[in-house]
Design an enzyme around this catalytic site. Structure first.
Site, PDB file in Angstrom:
ATOM      1  CD  GLU A  21      -4.280   0.523   3.963  1.00  0.00           C
ATOM      2  OE1 GLU A  21      -4.628  -0.675   3.964  1.00  0.00           O
ATOM      3  OE2 GLU A  21      -3.364   0.957   3.259  1.00  0.00           O
ATOM      4  CE  LYS A 155       1.690  -2.170  -1.373  1.00  0.00           C
ATOM      5  NZ  LYS A 155       0.317  -1.899  -1.102  1.00  0.00           N
TER       6      LYS A 155
HETATM    7  N1  PSU Z   1       0.607   0.502   2.232  1.00  0.00           N
HETATM    8  C1  PSU Z   1       1.496  -0.021   3.127  1.00  0.00           C
HETATM    9  N2  PSU Z   1       1.306  -1.351   3.459  1.00  0.00           N
HETATM   10  C2  PSU Z   1       0.249  -2.115   2.969  1.00  0.00           C
HETATM   11  C3  PSU Z   1      -0.664  -1.536   2.043  1.00  0.00           C
HETATM   12  C4  PSU Z   1      -0.430  -0.226   1.722  1.00  0.00           C
HETATM   13  O1  PSU Z   1       2.439   0.660   3.579  1.00  0.00           O
HETATM   14  O2  PSU Z   1       0.130  -3.279   3.341  1.00  0.00           O
HETATM   15  C5  PSU Z   1      -1.833  -2.349   1.467  1.00  0.00           C
HETATM   16  C6  PSU Z   1      -2.940  -1.403   1.022  1.00  0.00           C
HETATM   17  O3  PSU Z   1      -4.123  -1.814   1.677  1.00  0.00           O
HETATM   18  C7  PSU Z   1      -3.067  -1.615  -0.469  1.00  0.00           C
HETATM   19  C8  PSU Z   1      -2.699  -3.065  -0.601  1.00  0.00           C
HETATM   20  O4  PSU Z   1      -4.333  -1.301  -0.965  1.00  0.00           O
HETATM   21  O5  PSU Z   1      -1.576  -3.167   0.295  1.00  0.00           O
HETATM   22  C9  PSU Z   1      -2.412  -3.435  -2.043  1.00  0.00           C
HETATM   23  O6  PSU Z   1      -2.630  -4.792  -2.239  1.00  0.00           O
HETATM   24  P1  PSU Z   1      -2.635  -5.400  -3.743  1.00  0.00           P
HETATM   25  O7  PSU Z   1      -1.242  -5.081  -4.252  1.00  0.00           O
HETATM   26  O8  PSU Z   1      -2.884  -6.878  -3.591  1.00  0.00           O
HETATM   27  O9  PSU Z   1      -3.683  -4.682  -4.505  1.00  0.00           O
END
Ligand code: PSU
Ligand code: MN
Length: 304
Positions: A21, A155
């Site tokens: 990603e 996370k």
């Molecule tokens: N994993 C990491 N760092 C990140 C992310 C994932 O170690 O920045 C990103 C991914 O792209 C994930 C996003 O889909 O954070 C989630 O964002 P939200 O909580 O707004 O859905």
């Protein structure tokens, strides 16, 4: 959609490919560590027998398999949109640059025919979701899109038990590498059980292959705990996460800004230690994802 030649050829020949990603590059880590990490992750995928395909949107065109210059741009360019499923039509129509989240990357990986995707940690149910209703689109995509996601759990900024409950509702198979509990991002392990602890990449691939043959819709989540030597103590990180969550609330930070704010704040509060752990866990996941993808390619060829 533009698929680079190397990736296209590997897919045509039934060889292993791993999707990666770009939100983690543009919104998850600071420059230049983000670019160094993305390149190290691609190298780890190659060393373990698969072709990397970093995914993002450039001038409204979906790109599968960026080159090094494009990765560099995602690392330092200002104004790259964070793209979840809902953002695709706008970013494509308006010819914008977009960094794809787990949810958006899964969609593109499926379109391109890439069965395995590697990230750091998925998005999930946020702490305090009973008030904010902040539940990442990532969880719904896992319920709908046939791509396996290798990660170190969700996370650390999230509510892990609620995230697992949601995954159960979505019917997502949750596996963990040599562990009976779900990975805990920066820390070694959570106390929350997974559906199955696999011992080898072959074994994980055989579960993906069985799902494929059954025609069951949706993803599989493959949790890979951070190596012990790179982990941060859970109590230490958790109190800092709580502080960061409080600050976000005080400053009115919400929606898609929430995750980038929290990750950045935790890097500051740990003096950079969380960033190092985050980098190590992603590289470690890349190694596992490449091995699983290779085993799956082999099992598909043998047809058993
Ligand atoms: N994993 C990491 N760092 C990140 C992310 C994932 O170690 O920045 C990103 C991914 O792209 C994930 C996003 O889909 O954070 C989630 O964002 P939200 O909580 O707004 O859905
Ligand atoms: Mn959200």
């Amino acid at each position: 959609m533009k698929i680079n030649e190397e990736v296209k050829k590997a897919l045509e020949e039934g060889r292993a490919v791993v999707a990666l990603e770009s939100t983690i590059i543009s919104h998850g880590m600071p420059y230049p560590k983000n670019v160094e990490t993305a390149l190290a992750v691609e190298a780890a995928v190659r060393e373990n027998g698969a072709v990397p395909a970093t995914i993002g949107i450039i001038d409204g065109e979906i790109v599968v398999g960026m080159d090094h210059e494009e990765i560099e741009q995602f690392g330092k360019r200002k104004g790259v949109a964070k793209v979840s499923k809902r953002d695709f039509p706008i970013v494509v129509a308006k010819k914008m640059w977009g960094a794809t989240t787990v949810s958006a990357t899964m969609i593109v990986a499926k379109m391109a025919g890439i069965p395995v995707f590697v990230t750091g940690g998925i998005g999930g149910v946020h702490r305090g979701a009973e008030k904010t209703w902040d539940v990442s689109r990532d969880l719904r995509e896992l319920g709908e899109v046939d791509v396996a996601v290798v990660c170190s759990g969700a996370k650390a900024i999230l509510d892990i038990p609620k995230t697992l409950e949601y995954l159960e509702t979505e019917g997502v198979t949750v596996l963990s590498n040599k562990a009976k509990t779900f990975a805990n991002f920066y820390s070694v392990s959570s106390s929350d059980p997974v559906d199955y602890a696999f011992e080898t990449p072959e074994e994980a691939a055989s579960i993906l292959y069985a799902k494929e043959k059954l025609g069951l819709k949706g993803g599989v989540l493959i949790s890979n705990p951070i190596p012990e030597e790179d982990a941060l103590p859970h109590e230490y990180i958790d109190s800092l996460v709580e502080q960061a969550v409080r600050e976000a609330e005080e400053q009115g930070i919400k929606g898609k800004e929430s995750t980038p704010f929290l990750l950045k704040r935790i890097v500051e509060l740990t003096g950079g230690r969380s960033l190092e752990s985050n980098i190590r866990l992603v590289i470690n996941n890349a190694k596992l994802g490449a091995k699983i993808s290779s085993c799956l390619a082999k099992q598909r060829k043998e047809g058993k």
